[in-house]
Structure formats: C-alpha cells, structure tokens
Design an enzyme around this catalytic site. Structure first.
Site, PDB file in Angstrom:
ATOM      1  N   LYS A  22       0.835  -1.215   0.000  1.00 27.19           N
ATOM      2  CA  LYS A  22       0.000   0.000   0.000  1.00 27.19           C
ATOM      3  C   LYS A  22       0.862   1.255   0.000  1.00 27.19           C
ATOM      4  CE  LYS A  22      -1.510   1.541   4.089  1.00 27.19           C
ATOM      5  NZ  LYS A  22      -1.183   2.925   4.450  1.00 27.19           N
ATOM      6  N   ASN A  23       1.876   1.282   0.870  1.00 31.66           N
ATOM      7  CA  ASN A  23       2.659   2.514   1.016  1.00 31.66           C
ATOM      8  C   ASN A  23       3.636   2.760  -0.130  1.00 31.66           C
ATOM      9  OD1 ASN A  23       1.238   3.075   3.282  1.00 31.66           O
ATOM     10  ND2 ASN A  23       2.849   2.517   4.737  1.00 31.66           N
ATOM     11  N   ARG A  92      -4.659  10.635   5.097  1.00 33.67           N
ATOM     12  CA  ARG A  92      -3.564  11.610   5.182  1.00 33.67           C
ATOM     13  C   ARG A  92      -2.642  11.557   3.976  1.00 33.67           C
ATOM     14  NH1 ARG A  92      -2.579  14.162   9.519  1.00 33.67           N
ATOM     15  NH2 ARG A  92      -0.459  14.493   8.797  1.00 33.67           N
ATOM     16  N   CYS A 116      -4.820  12.937  13.619  1.00 39.66           N
ATOM     17  CA  CYS A 116      -4.687  11.514  13.317  1.00 39.66           C
ATOM     18  C   CYS A 116      -4.536  10.751  14.618  1.00 39.66           C
ATOM     19  CB  CYS A 116      -3.445  11.333  12.457  1.00 39.66           C
ATOM     20  SG  CYS A 116      -2.924   9.654  12.259  1.00 39.66           S
ATOM     21  N   ARG A 121       1.387  14.383  13.389  1.00 34.65           N
ATOM     22  CA  ARG A 121       1.737  14.205  11.984  1.00 34.65           C
ATOM     23  C   ARG A 121       1.625  15.502  11.164  1.00 34.65           C
ATOM     24  NH1 ARG A 121      -0.778   8.804   9.794  1.00 34.65           N
ATOM     25  NH2 ARG A 121       1.060   8.804   8.490  1.00 34.65           N
ATOM     26  N   PRO A 122       2.450  16.483  11.472  1.00 32.45           N
ATOM     27  CA  PRO A 122       2.434  17.723  10.689  1.00 32.45           C
ATOM     28  C   PRO A 122       3.011  17.508   9.289  1.00 32.45           C
ATOM     29  CG  PRO A 122       4.236  17.751  12.277  1.00 32.45           C
ATOM     30  CD  PRO A 122       3.473  16.483  12.525  1.00 32.45           C
ATOM     31  N   ILE A 123       2.833  18.507   8.418  1.00 31.07           N
ATOM     32  CA  ILE A 123       3.415  18.428   7.065  1.00 31.07           C
ATOM     33  C   ILE A 123       4.356  19.612   6.818  1.00 31.07           C
ATOM     34  CG2 ILE A 123       1.599  17.051   5.962  1.00 31.07           C
ATOM     35  CD1 ILE A 123       0.591  19.863   4.831  1.00 31.07           C
ATOM     36  N   ASP A 124       4.835  20.196   7.932  1.00 35.77           N
ATOM     37  CA  ASP A 124       5.693  21.382   7.814  1.00 35.77           C
ATOM     38  C   ASP A 124       6.935  21.129   6.962  1.00 35.77           C
ATOM     39  OD1 ASP A 124       6.254  19.646  10.043  1.00 35.77           O
ATOM     40  OD2 ASP A 124       7.799  21.054  10.671  1.00 35.77           O
ATOM     41  N   LEU A 125       7.478  19.914   7.044  1.00 34.82           N
ATOM     42  CA  LEU A 125       8.717  19.647   6.294  1.00 34.82           C
ATOM     43  C   LEU A 125       8.456  19.584   4.786  1.00 34.82           C
ATOM     44  CD1 LEU A 125      10.222  16.948   8.706  1.00 34.82           C
ATOM     45  CD2 LEU A 125      10.767  19.384   8.598  1.00 34.82           C
ATOM     46  N   ASP A 307       5.519   0.595  11.860  1.00 36.42           N
ATOM     47  CA  ASP A 307       4.321  -0.102  11.363  1.00 36.42           C
ATOM     48  C   ASP A 307       4.268  -1.576  11.801  1.00 36.42           C
ATOM     49  OD1 ASP A 307       3.499   2.237  10.204  1.00 36.42           O
ATOM     50  OD2 ASP A 307       4.092   1.697   8.167  1.00 36.42           O
ATOM     51  N   LEU A 329       8.660   7.125  16.692  1.00 39.05           N
ATOM     52  CA  LEU A 329       8.193   7.933  15.563  1.00 39.05           C
ATOM     53  C   LEU A 329       6.895   8.679  15.825  1.00 39.05           C
ATOM     54  CD1 LEU A 329      10.234   5.895  14.008  1.00 39.05           C
ATOM     55  CD2 LEU A 329       9.213   7.059  12.090  1.00 39.05           C
ATOM     56  N   ARG A 399      -8.328  -0.493   5.259  1.00 38.84           N
ATOM     57  CA  ARG A 399      -7.555   0.527   4.540  1.00 38.84           C
ATOM     58  C   ARG A 399      -6.253  -0.042   3.991  1.00 38.84           C
ATOM     59  NH1 ARG A 399      -7.116   6.080   7.629  1.00 38.84           N
ATOM     60  NH2 ARG A 399      -5.826   6.310   5.795  1.00 38.84           N
TER      61      ARG A 399
HETATM   62  C1  EPZ Z   1       4.578   6.986   6.371  1.00 35.82           C
HETATM   63  O1  EPZ Z   1       3.817   8.035   6.965  1.00 35.82           O
HETATM   64  C2  EPZ Z   1       3.654   5.806   6.244  1.00 35.82           C
HETATM   65  N1  EPZ Z   1       2.523   6.162   5.402  1.00 35.82           N
HETATM   66  C3  EPZ Z   1       3.194   5.350   7.628  1.00 35.82           C
HETATM   67  O2  EPZ Z   1       2.443   4.177   7.481  1.00 35.82           O
HETATM   68  C4  EPZ Z   1       4.432   5.032   8.478  1.00 35.82           C
HETATM   69  O3  EPZ Z   1       4.031   4.712   9.789  1.00 35.82           O
HETATM   70  C5  EPZ Z   1       5.378   6.234   8.512  1.00 35.82           C
HETATM   71  O4  EPZ Z   1       5.715   6.656   7.147  1.00 35.82           O
HETATM   72  C6  EPZ Z   1       6.697   5.967   9.221  1.00 35.82           C
HETATM   73  O5  EPZ Z   1       7.340   4.875   8.628  1.00 35.82           O
HETATM   74  C7  EPZ Z   1       2.643   6.084   4.088  1.00 35.82           C
HETATM   75  O6  EPZ Z   1       3.670   5.722   3.532  1.00 35.82           O
HETATM   76  C8  EPZ Z   1       1.444   6.430   3.288  1.00 35.82           C
HETATM   77  P1  EPZ Z   1       6.658  10.444   8.207  1.00 35.82           P
HETATM   78  P2  EPZ Z   1       4.335   9.527   6.919  1.00 35.82           P
HETATM   79  O7  EPZ Z   1       6.441  11.721   7.484  1.00 35.82           O
HETATM   80  O8  EPZ Z   1       5.119   9.724   5.670  1.00 35.82           O
HETATM   81  C9  EPZ Z   1       7.263  13.723  11.611  1.00 35.82           C
HETATM   82  C10 EPZ Z   1       0.621   2.698   7.921  1.00 35.82           C
HETATM   83  O9  EPZ Z   1       0.160   2.108   8.943  1.00 35.82           O
HETATM   84  N2  EPZ Z   1       7.018  14.723  10.563  1.00 35.82           N
HETATM   85  O10 EPZ Z   1       7.813   9.601   7.793  1.00 35.82           O
HETATM   86  O11 EPZ Z   1       3.188  10.407   7.176  1.00 35.82           O
HETATM   87  C11 EPZ Z   1       6.022  12.858  11.907  1.00 35.82           C
HETATM   88  O12 EPZ Z   1       5.132  13.508  12.771  1.00 35.82           O
HETATM   89  C12 EPZ Z   1       1.115   4.120   8.019  1.00 35.82           C
HETATM   90  O13 EPZ Z   1       0.637   2.188   6.796  1.00 35.82           O
HETATM   91  C13 EPZ Z   1       7.104  16.066  10.875  1.00 35.82           C
HETATM   92  O14 EPZ Z   1       7.382  16.447  12.012  1.00 35.82           O
HETATM   93  O15 EPZ Z   1       5.328   9.574   8.137  1.00 35.82           O
HETATM   94  C14 EPZ Z   1       6.661  11.617  12.471  1.00 35.82           C
HETATM   95  O16 EPZ Z   1       6.969  11.799  13.807  1.00 35.82           O
HETATM   96  C15 EPZ Z   1       0.713   4.876   9.201  1.00 35.82           C
HETATM   97  N3  EPZ Z   1       6.851  16.986   9.874  1.00 35.82           N
HETATM   98  C16 EPZ Z   1       7.960  11.481  11.675  1.00 35.82           C
HETATM   99  O17 EPZ Z   1       8.218  12.775  11.142  1.00 35.82           O
HETATM  100  C17 EPZ Z   1       6.572  16.608   8.594  1.00 35.82           C
HETATM  101  O18 EPZ Z   1       6.373  17.503   7.745  1.00 35.82           O
HETATM  102  C18 EPZ Z   1       7.904  10.486  10.522  1.00 35.82           C
HETATM  103  O19 EPZ Z   1       6.732  10.729   9.758  1.00 35.82           O
HETATM  104  C19 EPZ Z   1       6.494  15.243   8.293  1.00 35.82           C
HETATM  105  C20 EPZ Z   1       6.729  14.314   9.292  1.00 35.82           C
END
Ligand code: EPZ
Length: 420
Positions: A22-23, A92, A116, A121-125, A307, A329, A399
């Site tokens: 999926k991912n 998301r 969530c 889970r911000p998207i600031d980065l 995960d 995480l 999902r």
């Molecule tokens: C991906 O989510 C996966 N989703 C998640 O899978 C997985 O748990 C996660 O990566 C970690 O491996 C998909 O691939 C669709 P991140 P993602 O951005 O990309 C922080 C599942 O069960 N962060 O790598 O959203 C964040 O809060 C799911 O299939 C910021 O601070 O995760 C976290 O602490 C759930 N700012 C860390 O980074 C940002 O702009 C890693 O998050 C982005 C992230």
C-alpha cells in the site's frame, strides 16, 4: 459497520501470498500526475486507501480503470488542481498529490490532512522544502495554497527529520522542476526507493536511490513517459503474517515476499527464537520451542519499523519473560495497549515505552481497532486468546490489508466478518 468474530485459539499452517505494498502504491499512483501517457500499474493491493487516492485523482479530472490488482491511470486531461477536504480528511496520504500537482501546473490547493489517531503528523517539512524550491505557500481556510507560476526550481533540501511521504513529495516535485535537487536526510524506505526507480526508468535522472542523499535532475515541466510496472510486495503485511505464525506457533510460508526489505523484523523474530527459513522470495516460519522476550526500538528504515510495533507487542505477550518496546516515531501510537489489556495482556506503558510481561493467558473479549496496524495486532492476539473475540471498527484494517480474512482462512484461521 463491520467487525471480526474470532474464536481462538487456532493453529496456523499453509502458505500466504503477500500483496503489493500500500505505502509503495500510494506515491506511485500520485506519480501518474507527472505522466504524459496512461500509466499501467499492476500488483496494486485491493484496499480502501488505494481506491481513495484513485477517487481523489478522479475528482481532479483523471480517468482510470481498475480491474483487480491492475489499474491504468490517465492524468493527461486534468481539469482541477484542488484536492478537497471531503477526500483528504479520510486519508492523510492524499498530501502526496501536493508535490506533483504544484510542479506540473505551477499552482494547487490541497486540504490540510488534520489530526490523526497515532500522533500529530504535521506536514511542515513538505511545505518548507517546496518553499525552498521557489513555491509561495499560504494556509487559508484549511487549505495549503501553493503557487509557483514559473515552475519549481531545484534546491538543496535538508530534512530536519526523516519523512517518508515528505521525501516522496519532494522527489516528485523535483522530477519536473528546473535543475538539480539534492535531498539530504532522505527516507530510505523501499517504498521511496521504488518511486525513485520508476522515475529513473521513465527518463528522470535520479542518483543515490536507497540512500539518505538523493539527487534528482528535473525535466523543467516536461511530462514523462512511464512504462508499465508492478508494485513491490508489502513488507508490513508480510511482517504481520510472520508475527501471526509466530504467536500461534504455526508453520506458515510466505510467498512473493522480499526478505531483504524485512531484515530488522526477521532479526527480531530470530532473537525471539522463531525458526525461519529465508529464500529469495519466500520465508518459512516454524514453531518456536521457547518464545524469548525482546527489546525493540522503532526507527526509520532500515531499522525496526513503527508499522510493525503493534504486532510485536501482541507477540511479546506470549514470550517467556519481559520485553520492552520503545516507539520513537509517533507519540500516540500505543492505543492498542488498552485493548490488548482487555484480552489479559500484562503491559505497562510509561511515556513512549511499553513493558510487556509474558506469557499471559489471553481470553476473548470485545476490542476496538484504533488504527490500521493496531487492528492487525488485535487479530493476532485474538488468534491465541481462549474464546470469542469481537474486533470492532475494522474499517481501519480494510484501509491497508488485502483480503485479510480470506488469507487467514487459507492458513486455517477462521475469521468471520459480520455487520453491526
Ligand atoms: C509513512 O507516513 C507511512 N505512510 C506510515 O504508514 C508510516 O508509519 C510512517 O511513514 C513511518 O514509517 C505512508 O507511507 C502512506 P513520516 P508519513 O512523514 O510519511 C514527523 C501505515 O500504517 N514529521 O515519515 O506520514 C512525523 O510527525 C502508516 O501504513 C514532521 O514532524 O510519516 C513523524 O513523527 C501509518 N513533519 C515522523 O516525522 C513533517 O512535515 C515520521 O513521519 C512530516 C513528518
């Protein structure tokens, strides 16, 4: 709403074919926004999140056919660049359209994904990196409004934190940007690597695939031709069935799997005394004589995946001794603890560390799924629990796990889907 009725304990025996990831599929579907041709994708998992993203692309004017595990997606004639709240709020990962839409059209609007269950889970980065590439970004009325009328420009992005969808978004944005983009501290997950590989096969120069430093030379808004490809196997689904076999002391063989994507998971199972036979694309699990406790810390790939944290927590309830699991995480990814406790698990939660004392005799009860992987952990626990467990709210599970009850059925576990 659907729920599962599981009458344990059960023994597991047989073969499970692992579905597409999926991912990996989600960014690859978003990537079709960069294509000038209809893109054929096979080995897509039949899960709700995939249909949600296709629905989102359709709402932008894309057309697609979806037959079983194969889709053909045509984004040539998009009529809209606004990803609306009604769809984004349900998933998301919809944020994955931000980079491709902006780099192709020079403007777009994407609803903010919102809260969530597993953390903030911000998207600031994602946003900061796009700004570095020349985008003008504002947040208005719950939407990210992004503009780059002249197109995005290559930049040196240094992610403060490793982000999986953030890296995917910037890789896609960079593919049609002008010039060279370097991403330092990039995610190394196999799902990100596949996205980079498909882009490279489509004529985009991508260096450093699978490493933490990616270099992408953009096409300056020239759309790319993407040849048919197949999604890599789902390492998290595979890991879930490995844990199922281990907790039930069963003999199960996974097929269509990529063991090299599962090294940290296989390492922990071996540490727990679970006998494994690993071949090129198969993994056989045999019953452990003694299931040993283990200490786990979740981290970015190639370390142990967040995960798989919930599934190992369920497994540790049956280990002979005290295990610890530290979640690094997501700050709130322990909602399954109280549900596992309802089944009789001895788990103490302090901050982001769960201490599990095993083995506990588990007994069937009503439990509630709280997120995708938490749901599968409850199914694993229910398989060894004595008596009937009803797992409610399995829409989380739908999902991301393809045909879960059918696959478990093939290895001898009767899981009934009922409606309430
Ligand atoms: C991906 O989510 C996966 N989703 C998640 O899978 C997985 O748990 C996660 O990566 C970690 O491996 C998909 O691939 C669709 P991140 P993602 O951005 O990309 C922080 C599942 O069960 N962060 O790598 O959203 C964040 O809060 C799911 O299939 C910021 O601070 O995760 C976290 O602490 C759930 N700012 C860390 O980074 C940002 O702009 C890693 O998050 C982005 C992230």
């Amino acid at each position: 709403m659907d729920y599962f009725k599981i009458n344990g304990p059960m023994t597991l025996r047989g073969e499970v074919a692992v579905s597409g990831a999926k991912n990996a599929a989600l960014p690859l579907i978003a990537m079709t926004l960069l294509a000038k041709n209809p893109v054929e994708i096979s080995n897509l998992p039949e899960v709700v999140d995939i249909r949600t993203l296709l629905k989102l692309l359709h709402s932008l004017g894309a057309t697609f056919t979806l037959e079983g595990n194969r889709a053909v997606i045509d984004t040539c004639c998009l009529t809209d660049t606004k990803a609306t709240y009604d769809i984004v709020k349900t998933m998301r990962a919809s944020i994955l359209v931000l980079g491709p839409l902006l780099t192709r059209f020079g403007h777009c609007e994407v609803s903010l994904p919102g809260g969530c269950a597993i953390g903030q889970r911000p998207i600031d980065l994602h946003l900061k990196a796009l700004e570095q590439m020349g985008a003008d970004i504002t947040i208005q009325a719950g939407y990210v409004r992004a503009q780059a009328p002249e197109g995005l420009k290559g930049a040196h992005i240094i992610f403060d934190k490793i982000t999986v969808t953030g890296t995917a978004n910037i890789v896609m944005a960079a593919a049609l940007a002008k010039g060279k983009t370097t991403i330092t501290n990039a995610a190394r997950e196999p799902e990100v690597a596949q996205l980079c590989e498909v882009l490279r096969e489509s004529g985009v120069s991508v260096e450093g695939i699978g490493t933490s430093e990616l270099v992408i030379y953009g096409t300056d808004r020239r759309l790319i031709e993407i040849a048919p490809f197949s999604v890599i196997p789902d390492r998290i689904e595979a890991g879930t069935y490995l844990c199922a076999a281990a907790i039930a002391r069963g003999s199960v063989t996974l097929t269509q799997v990529r063991p090299e994507h599962l090294e940290a998971v296989l390492g922990k199972l071996e540490e727990m005394g679970v006998p494994l036979q690993v071949e090129k694309d198969r993994i056989a699990v045999h019953p452990a004589a003694v299931l040993k406790p283990v200490d786990i810390t979740t981290q970015e790939y190639p370390a142990f995946p967040t995960d798989m944290q919930a599934q190992f927590l369920a497994l540790c309830t049956q280990a002979e001794g005290t295990s610890t699991i530290e979640e690094r995480l997501f700050e709130n990814r322990f909602m399954h603890v109280s549900e596992l406790q309802r089944l009789g698990a001895d788990i103490t939660l302090k901050g982001n560390v769960a201490t599990v004392k095993g083995p506990s005799k588990l007994y069937g009860a009503d439990v509630m799924a709280t997120d995708l992987r938490a749901s599968s952990a409850l199914v694993l626990a229910a398989i060894v629990a004595e008596g009937e467990t009803d797992v409610h709210r399995i829409y989380h599970l739908d999902r991301g796990y393809e045909k879960l009850e059918e696959k478990f059925g093939k290895i001898g576990a009767k899981i009934e889907r009922l409606s309430e």
